[in-house]
Design an enzyme around this catalytic site. Structure first.
Site, PDB file in Angstrom:
ATOM      1  N   ASN A 149       9.980  -4.968  -8.518  1.00 41.21           N
ATOM      2  CA  ASN A 149      11.238  -5.123  -9.275  1.00 41.21           C
ATOM      3  C   ASN A 149      12.249  -6.007  -8.554  1.00 41.21           C
ATOM      4  O   ASN A 149      12.197  -6.096  -7.324  1.00 41.21           O
ATOM      5  CB  ASN A 149      11.867  -3.736  -9.472  1.00 41.21           C
ATOM      6  N   HIS A 172      12.428  -5.792 -18.218  1.00 40.65           N
ATOM      7  CA  HIS A 172      12.265  -4.418 -17.727  1.00 40.65           C
ATOM      8  C   HIS A 172      13.570  -3.969 -17.073  1.00 40.65           C
ATOM      9  O   HIS A 172      13.691  -3.888 -15.859  1.00 40.65           O
ATOM     10  CB  HIS A 172      11.116  -4.383 -16.727  1.00 40.65           C
ATOM     11  N   ALA A 203       0.845  -1.205   0.000  1.00 38.86           N
ATOM     12  CA  ALA A 203       0.000   0.000   0.000  1.00 38.86           C
ATOM     13  C   ALA A 203       0.876   1.251   0.000  1.00 38.86           C
ATOM     14  O   ALA A 203       0.563   2.251   0.629  1.00 38.86           O
ATOM     15  CB  ALA A 203      -0.936  -0.014   1.204  1.00 38.86           C
ATOM     16  N   GLY A 204       2.006   1.151  -0.685  1.00 41.00           N
ATOM     17  CA  GLY A 204       2.925   2.294  -0.767  1.00 41.00           C
ATOM     18  C   GLY A 204       2.505   3.260  -1.861  1.00 41.00           C
ATOM     19  O   GLY A 204       1.304   3.478  -2.080  1.00 41.00           O
ATOM     20  N   ARG A 264      13.928   1.272  -5.757  1.00 40.09           N
ATOM     21  CA  ARG A 264      15.341   1.674  -5.731  1.00 40.09           C
ATOM     22  C   ARG A 264      15.487   3.170  -5.443  1.00 40.09           C
ATOM     23  O   ARG A 264      14.531   3.937  -5.558  1.00 40.09           O
ATOM     24  CB  ARG A 264      16.036   1.317  -7.046  1.00 40.09           C
ATOM     25  N   ASP A 306      -0.856  -4.242   3.596  1.00 39.81           N
ATOM     26  CA  ASP A 306       0.551  -3.868   3.774  1.00 39.81           C
ATOM     27  C   ASP A 306       1.049  -4.473   5.081  1.00 39.81           C
ATOM     28  O   ASP A 306       0.271  -4.631   6.026  1.00 39.81           O
ATOM     29  CB  ASP A 306       0.727  -2.341   3.798  1.00 39.81           C
ATOM     30  N   ARG A 338       5.909   5.404 -21.977  1.00 40.88           N
ATOM     31  CA  ARG A 338       6.998   6.400 -21.942  1.00 40.88           C
ATOM     32  C   ARG A 338       7.469   6.704 -23.358  1.00 40.88           C
ATOM     33  O   ARG A 338       7.681   7.866 -23.726  1.00 40.88           O
ATOM     34  CB  ARG A 338       8.166   5.867 -21.095  1.00 40.88           C
ATOM     35  N   ILE A 397       2.786   3.105  -5.258  1.00 40.30           N
ATOM     36  CA  ILE A 397       1.992   2.549  -6.372  1.00 40.30           C
ATOM     37  C   ILE A 397       0.686   1.968  -5.836  1.00 40.30           C
ATOM     38  O   ILE A 397      -0.382   2.177  -6.425  1.00 40.30           O
ATOM     39  CB  ILE A 397       2.779   1.462  -7.146  1.00 40.30           C
TER      40      ILE A 397
HETATM   41  N1  LIG Z   1       7.339  -3.027 -12.952  1.00 37.77           N
HETATM   42  C1  LIG Z   1       7.480  -1.716 -13.090  1.00 37.77           C
HETATM   43  O1  LIG Z   1       7.385  -1.194 -14.195  1.00 37.77           O
HETATM   44  C2  LIG Z   1       7.723  -0.865 -11.883  1.00 37.77           C
HETATM   45  C3  LIG Z   1       8.068  -1.453 -10.702  1.00 37.77           C
HETATM   46  N2  LIG Z   1       8.250  -0.710  -9.571  1.00 37.77           N
HETATM   47  C4  LIG Z   1       8.545  -1.440  -8.348  1.00 37.77           C
HETATM   48  O2  LIG Z   1       7.335  -1.528  -7.577  1.00 37.77           O
HETATM   49  C5  LIG Z   1       7.671  -1.738  -6.201  1.00 37.77           C
HETATM   50  C6  LIG Z   1       6.841  -0.823  -5.307  1.00 37.77           C
HETATM   51  O3  LIG Z   1       7.142   0.522  -5.571  1.00 37.77           O
HETATM   52  P1  LIG Z   1       6.497   1.678  -4.663  1.00 37.77           P
HETATM   53  O4  LIG Z   1       5.054   1.456  -4.475  1.00 37.77           O
HETATM   54  O5  LIG Z   1       6.977   2.962  -5.199  1.00 37.77           O
HETATM   55  O6  LIG Z   1       7.238   1.375  -3.283  1.00 37.77           O
HETATM   56  P2  LIG Z   1       6.794   1.807  -1.792  1.00 37.77           P
HETATM   57  O7  LIG Z   1       7.983   1.638  -0.917  1.00 37.77           O
HETATM   58  O8  LIG Z   1       6.118   3.123  -1.818  1.00 37.77           O
HETATM   59  O9  LIG Z   1       5.701   0.701  -1.428  1.00 37.77           O
HETATM   60  C7  LIG Z   1       6.021  -0.630  -1.191  1.00 37.77           C
HETATM   61  C8  LIG Z   1       5.155  -1.096  -0.041  1.00 37.77           C
HETATM   62  O10 LIG Z   1       5.377  -2.487   0.154  1.00 37.77           O
HETATM   63  C9  LIG Z   1       5.247  -2.731   1.534  1.00 37.77           C
HETATM   64  N3  LIG Z   1       5.862  -4.007   1.854  1.00 37.77           N
HETATM   65  C10 LIG Z   1       7.178  -4.295   2.074  1.00 37.77           C
HETATM   66  N4  LIG Z   1       7.317  -5.605   2.356  1.00 37.77           N
HETATM   67  C11 LIG Z   1       6.077  -6.143   2.292  1.00 37.77           C
HETATM   68  C12 LIG Z   1       5.578  -7.448   2.493  1.00 37.77           C
HETATM   69  N5  LIG Z   1       6.388  -8.462   2.822  1.00 37.77           N
HETATM   70  N6  LIG Z   1       4.250  -7.654   2.339  1.00 37.77           N
HETATM   71  C13 LIG Z   1       3.427  -6.636   2.039  1.00 37.77           C
HETATM   72  N7  LIG Z   1       3.834  -5.358   1.844  1.00 37.77           N
HETATM   73  C14 LIG Z   1       5.148  -5.129   1.985  1.00 37.77           C
HETATM   74  C15 LIG Z   1       5.925  -1.546   2.188  1.00 37.77           C
HETATM   75  O11 LIG Z   1       5.538  -1.413   3.543  1.00 37.77           O
HETATM   76  C16 LIG Z   1       5.468  -0.410   1.298  1.00 37.77           C
HETATM   77  O12 LIG Z   1       4.307   0.216   1.806  1.00 37.77           O
HETATM   78  C17 LIG Z   1       9.208  -1.530  -6.126  1.00 37.77           C
HETATM   79  O13 LIG Z   1       9.859  -2.783  -6.089  1.00 37.77           O
HETATM   80  C18 LIG Z   1       9.527  -0.799  -7.410  1.00 37.77           C
HETATM   81  O14 LIG Z   1      10.848  -0.996  -7.823  1.00 37.77           O
HETATM   82  C19 LIG Z   1       8.119   0.646  -9.593  1.00 37.77           C
HETATM   83  C20 LIG Z   1       7.776   1.287 -10.767  1.00 37.77           C
HETATM   84  C21 LIG Z   1       7.576   0.589 -12.002  1.00 37.77           C
HETATM   85  O1  LIG Z   2      13.025   2.634 -12.236  1.00 41.33           O
HETATM   86  C1  LIG Z   2      12.558   2.037 -11.253  1.00 41.33           C
HETATM   87  O2  LIG Z   2      13.221   1.617 -10.312  1.00 41.33           O
HETATM   88  C2  LIG Z   2      11.079   1.823 -11.208  1.00 41.33           C
HETATM   89  C3  LIG Z   2      10.695   1.269 -12.498  1.00 41.33           C
HETATM   90  O3  LIG Z   2      10.837   0.084 -12.762  1.00 41.33           O
HETATM   91  C4  LIG Z   2      10.294   2.204 -13.538  1.00 41.33           C
HETATM   92  O4  LIG Z   2       9.889   3.337 -13.244  1.00 41.33           O
HETATM   93  O5  LIG Z   2      10.391   1.816 -14.718  1.00 41.33           O
END
Ligand SMILES: NC(=O)C1=CN([C@@H]2O[C@H](COP(=O)(O)OP(=O)(O)OC[C@H]3O[C@@H](n4cnc5c(N)ncnc54)[C@H](O)[C@@H]3O)[C@@H](O)[C@H]2O)C=CC1
Ligand SMILES: O=C([O-])CC(=O)C(=O)O
Length: 320
Positions: A121, A176, A11-12, A83, A34, A152, A14
């Site tokens: 990721n 990715h 629930a971060g 990251r 979360d 993008r 994204i």
């Molecule tokens: N596939 C893609 O294109 C993209 C992937 N990402 C990835 O998405 C992920 C999340 O990004 P954000 O939401 O910005 O991060 P964030 O840090 O804002 O949210 C992640 C959430 O996961 C929770 N969390 C951690 N461990 C957990 C567990 N064991 N069980 C349940 N919840 C848990 C945290 O408490 C946090 O609230 C990252 O790994 C990021 O690299 C981000 C952007 C694009």
């Molecule tokens: O760049 C990152 O770490 C997050 C991601 O995957 C993206 O925005 O494409």
């Protein structure tokens, strides 16, 4: 008709945006899970309080108990860590792999009939691990990246040419990461391939190459600006497009990390390819023909993903 149920694991940044978009589009009732107590509940309450001005009717609930995801139609996974500047997505592998194990167990127990979209990721390796840990069928577990990378690319092309993004479409294949493969030949402006746009003199070859590189670096560019985390609005919007195609059986053809079983000459790996997404989940991998340069770039990207999968198997031998 009963509402659909959408479970958001994480629930971060994204996860919260996914909840807001799901509510605004009335895709279904929403559970925000979360590990950090109160985060899901706080965001659920905040979004619910926007309903009177936004005019949606869905129920939102925050939780730290997996049993609350019971019966979910769609599960979108963002649990883990993002990251920071100076890191690559691959640096997240070890820590996020442990998270995938917990999430996979929760889904296996309470939401085994769901369509699961992984975002965490390094994406291609994490979706591979999540499918293994959860034991769900490969057509019901998919990774979000291609829609984002393609969006993008579209954004940069439309901006460059001064045209509407509505008339630009793009395809980015492969993993990715830095090796992703934006395909100029299959990306178009009003149906005109970008390769022809260059021949027509509307954009120079050099400028197109710069845009392709900016697309590859799209995530890092935002990490560099935000400094404390990574992109979340466009990633959430991308996953919502995939969830919507499943829930409404739209059968959109979207680039996504799908399990390959011989397609593109690849077996046993998740990697970004065009996929038909409908009520059957990842219903069909579309095999487009690649020229030798495109194939070489795709193979390199698959190799990079396979390297990460091998790293996962070393860390968690039960995945081997
Ligand atoms: N596939 C893609 O294109 C993209 C992937 N990402 C990835 O998405 C992920 C999340 O990004 P954000 O939401 O910005 O991060 P964030 O840090 O804002 O949210 C992640 C959430 O996961 C929770 N969390 C951690 N461990 C957990 C567990 N064991 N069980 C349940 N919840 C848990 C945290 O408490 C946090 O609230 C990252 O790994 C990021 O690299 C981000 C952007 C694009
Ligand atoms: O760049 C990152 O770490 C997050 C991601 O995957 C993206 O925005 O494409």
């Amino acid at each position: 008709m009963a509402r659909k149920k959408i479970a958001l694991i994480g629930a971060g940044q994204i996860g919260g945006t996914l909840a807001l978009l799901s509510a605004q589009k009335e895709l279904g009732d929403i559970v925000l899970f979360d590990v950090v107590d109160g985060v899901g509940a706080g965001k659920a309450l905040d979004i619910a309080q926007s309903a009177p001005t936004q005019g949606f009717d869905v129920a939102l609930k925050g939780t730290s108990a997996y049993e609350d995801i019971k019966g979910a139609d769609v599960v979108i996974v963002t649990a883990g860590v993002p990251r920071k500047p100076g890191m690559s997505r691959d640096d997240l592998l070890e820590i996020n792999l442990k998270v995938m194990e917990q999430v996979g167990a929760g889904i296996a127990k309470y939401a085994k009939d769901a369509f699961v979209i992984c975002i965490t990721n390094p994406l291609d390796a994490m979706v591979w691990a999540l499918q293994k840990f959860s034991g769900l069928p490969t057509n019901k577990v998919i990774g979000m990246a291609g829609v984002l990378d393609s969006s993008r690319f579209v954004h940069f092309i439309a901006k460059e040419l001064g045209v509407s993004t509505e008339d630009v479409s793009a395809f980015v294949l492969g993993g990715h990461g830095d090796t992703m493969v934006p395909l100029a030949r299959y990306s178009t402006v009003a149906g005109i391939p970008l390769t022809d746009i260059v021949k027509m003199g509307w954009m120079s070859k050099e400028r197109l190459e710069e845009i392709i590189q900016r697309t590859r670096d799209g995530g890092a560019e935002i990490v560099g600006l935000l400094k404390t985390g990574s992109a979340f609005y466009a990633p959430a919007a991308s996953a919502i497009a995939m969830a919507e195609s499943y829930l409404k059986d739209k059968k959109r053809v979207l680039p996504a990390a799908a399990y390959l079983n011989g397609e593109y000459g690849v077996t046993g790996t998740y990697v970004g390819v065009p996929v038909v997404i409908g009520a059957g989940g990842a219903e069909k991998v579309v095999e487009i023909s690649l020229n030798s340069a495109e194939q070489k770039a795709f193979d390199k990207s698959v190799g990079a993903v396979e390297g990460l999968i091998e790293a996962c198997k070393k860390i968690a031998p039960k995945l081997a």
